[in-house]
Design a protein around this motif. Structure first.
Motif, PDB file in Angstrom:
ATOM      1  N   LEU A  73       0.807  -1.219   0.000  1.00  0.00           N
ATOM      2  CA  LEU A  73       0.000   0.000   0.000  1.00  0.00           C
ATOM      3  C   LEU A  73       0.845   1.275   0.000  1.00  0.00           C
ATOM      4  N   ARG A  74       2.161   1.120  -0.145  1.00  0.00           N
ATOM      5  CA  ARG A  74       3.115   2.234  -0.153  1.00  0.00           C
ATOM      6  C   ARG A  74       3.147   2.986   1.169  1.00  0.00           C
ATOM      7  N   GLY A  75       2.848   2.267   2.253  1.00  0.00           N
ATOM      8  CA  GLY A  75       2.890   2.874   3.570  1.00  0.00           C
ATOM      9  C   GLY A  75       4.255   2.789   4.220  1.00  0.00           C
ATOM     10  N   MET A  76       5.127   1.983   3.655  1.00  0.00           N
ATOM     11  CA  MET A  76       6.489   1.877   4.171  1.00  0.00           C
ATOM     12  C   MET A  76       7.411   1.374   3.063  1.00  0.00           C
ATOM     13  N   ALA A  77       8.685   1.502   3.302  1.00  0.00           N
ATOM     14  CA  ALA A  77       9.682   1.106   2.302  1.00  0.00           C
ATOM     15  C   ALA A  77      10.095  -0.357   2.490  1.00  0.00           C
ATOM     16  N   ALA A  78      10.744  -0.887   1.479  1.00  0.00           N
ATOM     17  CA  ALA A  78      11.175  -2.284   1.511  1.00  0.00           C
ATOM     18  C   ALA A  78      12.188  -2.537   2.627  1.00  0.00           C
ATOM     19  N   GLY A  79      13.019  -1.549   2.937  1.00  0.00           N
ATOM     20  CA  GLY A  79      13.998  -1.711   4.006  1.00  0.00           C
ATOM     21  C   GLY A  79      13.342  -1.976   5.351  1.00  0.00           C
ATOM     22  N   ASP A  80      12.197  -1.363   5.584  1.00  0.00           N
ATOM     23  CA  ASP A  80      11.472  -1.588   6.831  1.00  0.00           C
ATOM     24  C   ASP A  80      10.961  -3.022   6.909  1.00  0.00           C
ATOM     25  N   VAL A  81      10.462  -3.532   5.787  1.00  0.00           N
ATOM     26  CA  VAL A  81       9.985  -4.924   5.745  1.00  0.00           C
ATOM     27  C   VAL A  81      11.157  -5.868   5.985  1.00  0.00           C
TER      28      VAL A  81
END
Length: 177
Positions: A73-81
């Motif tokens: 949903l573009r609520g966070m970046a891939a680095g956070d995941v």
């Protein structure tokens, strides 16, 4: 120092380094994440060599699947995941769930604080209305298509690595106090 305390300390070191990097450069380096995942696997194999690293795999899957929707949903970046995957690798499945929800609370507090500090609450409410209105209308039976936000519509860029580090610290501190 017990084995659990060693695991917890190493996890805190990795998430602190990631949070500092996220604050300074708005980027969580893949090298930290990969090193953390490898360290977590090594610790699990060392602490219980007779078992398969099921906690390691389950924790990574838990972190991935709880944070993936926010990335989509573009609520966070891939680095956070990826950072949450690493946290799960250290913590295991159930603690990863607790850390995720603690992180969501910390992230929410950070987001509201940033919006109020920057004075961008009107823009935030406009974005929320634009995102939620089509869902509400569809639930009521009106066939409205979702309208994506414009790229520049964001009301801020939040270093979510800090929320992950604080959420991890909160859950781990609960075990010691």
């Amino acid at each position: 120092m017990s084995a659990k305390a060693l695991c917890d300390l190493l996890l805190l070191l990795f998430v602190t380094a990631a949070a500092v990097s996220d604050l300074a450069r708005r980027k969580i380096p893949n090298t930290w994440v990969v090193a953390g995942i490898a360290t977590a696997l090594g610790l699990q194999l060392w602490l219980s060599p007779q078992r398969l690293p099921l906690d390691w795999l389950g924790g990574m899957a838990t972190g991935f699947f709880l944070f993936l929707p926010l990335y989509v949903l573009r609520g966070m970046a891939a680095g956070d995941v990826k950072l949450m995957i690493m946290v799960g690798a250290f913590a295991g499945p159930w603690p990863a769930v607790l850390i995720c929800f603690s992180t969501f609370v910390c992230g929410g507090v950070m987001a509201v604080s940033m919006i109020l500090w920057q004075g961008s609450w009107r823009d935030c409410l406009r974005n929320m209305r634009q995102l939620l209105w089509p869902m509400i209308a569809r639930a009521a039976g009106a066939p409205l298509a979702p309208t994506p936000l414009a790229r520049h519509a964001s009301v801020g860029n939040m270093p979510y690595g800090l929320a992950i580090a604080v959420g991890t610290l909160v859950v781990q501190a609960h075990d010691y106090f």
